[in-house]
Motif scaffolding. Structure first.
Motif, short mmCIF file in Angstrom:
data_model
loop_
_atom_site.label_atom_id
_atom_site.label_comp_id
_atom_site.label_asym_id
_atom_site.label_seq_id
_atom_site.Cartn_x
_atom_site.Cartn_y
_atom_site.Cartn_z
N SER A 1 -18.16 33.92 -21.01
CA SER A 1 -16.97 34.09 -22.84
C SER A 1 -17.34 35.64 -23.39
N HIS A 2 -16.31 35.29 -24.17
CA HIS A 2 -16.00 36.57 -24.87
C HIS A 2 -15.12 36.50 -26.15
N ILE A 3 -14.64 37.72 -27.01
CA ILE A 3 -13.20 37.97 -27.52
C ILE A 3 -12.31 38.10 -26.58
N MET A 4 -11.39 37.64 -26.95
CA MET A 4 -9.93 38.13 -26.32
C MET A 4 -9.08 38.62 -27.41
N PHE A 5 -8.27 39.21 -27.36
CA PHE A 5 -7.37 40.05 -28.27
C PHE A 5 -6.02 39.66 -27.13
N HIS B 1 -9.39 28.61 -24.88
CA HIS B 1 -10.00 28.76 -26.15
C HIS B 1 -10.85 27.69 -26.24
N VAL B 2 -12.04 28.85 -26.82
CA VAL B 2 -13.13 27.55 -27.05
C VAL B 2 -13.14 27.29 -28.55
N GLU B 3 -12.45 26.56 -28.98
CA GLU B 3 -12.05 26.22 -30.37
C GLU B 3 -12.85 26.54 -31.37
N ASP B 4 -14.53 25.29 -30.65
CA ASP B 4 -15.41 24.31 -31.52
C ASP B 4 -16.32 26.10 -31.86
N ALA C 1 -7.28 36.43 -32.29
CA ALA C 1 -8.21 36.83 -31.72
C ALA C 1 -9.44 35.70 -31.32
N GLN C 2 -9.49 35.08 -30.28
CA GLN C 2 -10.17 34.22 -30.42
C GLN C 2 -11.33 34.67 -29.45
N ARG D 1 -23.30 29.52 -35.24
CA ARG D 1 -22.03 29.45 -34.30
C ARG D 1 -21.49 30.28 -35.11
N LEU D 2 -20.70 31.07 -33.47
CA LEU D 2 -20.28 32.42 -33.39
C LEU D 2 -18.53 31.49 -33.61
N ILE D 3 -17.56 31.35 -34.82
CA ILE D 3 -16.69 30.15 -34.95
C ILE D 3 -15.31 30.82 -34.61
N GLY D 4 -15.44 32.08 -34.69
CA GLY D 4 -13.92 32.28 -35.21
C GLY D 4 -14.20 34.90 -34.83
N ALA D 5 -12.91 35.95 -34.86
CA ALA D 5 -12.99 36.00 -35.16
C ALA D 5 -11.05 37.03 -35.25
#
Length: 160
Positions: free
Chosen positions: A105-109, A85-88, A69-70, A57-61
């Motif tokens: 879905s993506h990584i947001m800065f 934001h996908v907290e889980d 970064a979320q 599971r990708l859980i953070g960035a």
């Protein structure tokens, strides 16, 4: 060292190495972009391939180029698409690929501390539940319209 001590040392080394060998995450087709050089937000897109036999599971960035970064995704709420934001985190099932792409879905800065300029790279650390941290240098591509390797426009393996 006695044969028994040698065996114990070898067994301990093999046991400690198992978590690293059990999970195989590959990050492919990465790029980052922002709306303009003066933008305070940006995003990163990529393919996250789990070639192992265990789900992850990708859980953070996190990244030094942004205050936050979320993991984000888009969801329809009241007929309007909203970014949330996908907290889980997002599942990365064994043998599958998680697509982080524009419109999905993506990584947001957020709170960029430096501008995203064409040709630069952006340091990014992805945090996985089982595989731990993977640090990457993501190329900035302000001209790219979609992911090159999978231009079909929808996500797979996200569980959403």
């Amino acid at each position: 060292m006695s044969p028994k001590s040698t065996l114990l040392v070898a067994l301990a080394a093999a046991t400690l190495a198992l978590p690293a060998m059990a999970q195989e995450i590959h990050i492919l087709d990465t790029y980052a972009r922002s709306a303009s050089p003066a933008a305070k937000t940006g995003a990163a897109f990529m393919l996250i391939e789990n070639i192992g036999d265990a789900d992850d599971r990708l859980i953070g960035a996190n990244s030094p180029v942004a205050q936050i970064a979320q993991i984000h995704t888009h969801r329809e709420e009241g007929g309007v698409m909203k970014m949330i934001h996908v907290e889980d985190g997002l599942p990365v099932p064994a043998g599958e690929t998680l697509f982080l792409e524009r419109g999905g879905s993506h990584i947001m800065f957020m709170g960029l501390t430096e501008s995203f300029e064409q040709g630069k790279t952006v340091p990014l650390t992805l945090v996985f539940e089982k595989s731990g941290e993977i640090t990457l240098d993501i190329p900035v591509d302000l001209t790219r319209k979609s992911a090159e390797g999978h231009g079909h426009g929808h996500s797979h393996g996200t569980g959403n």
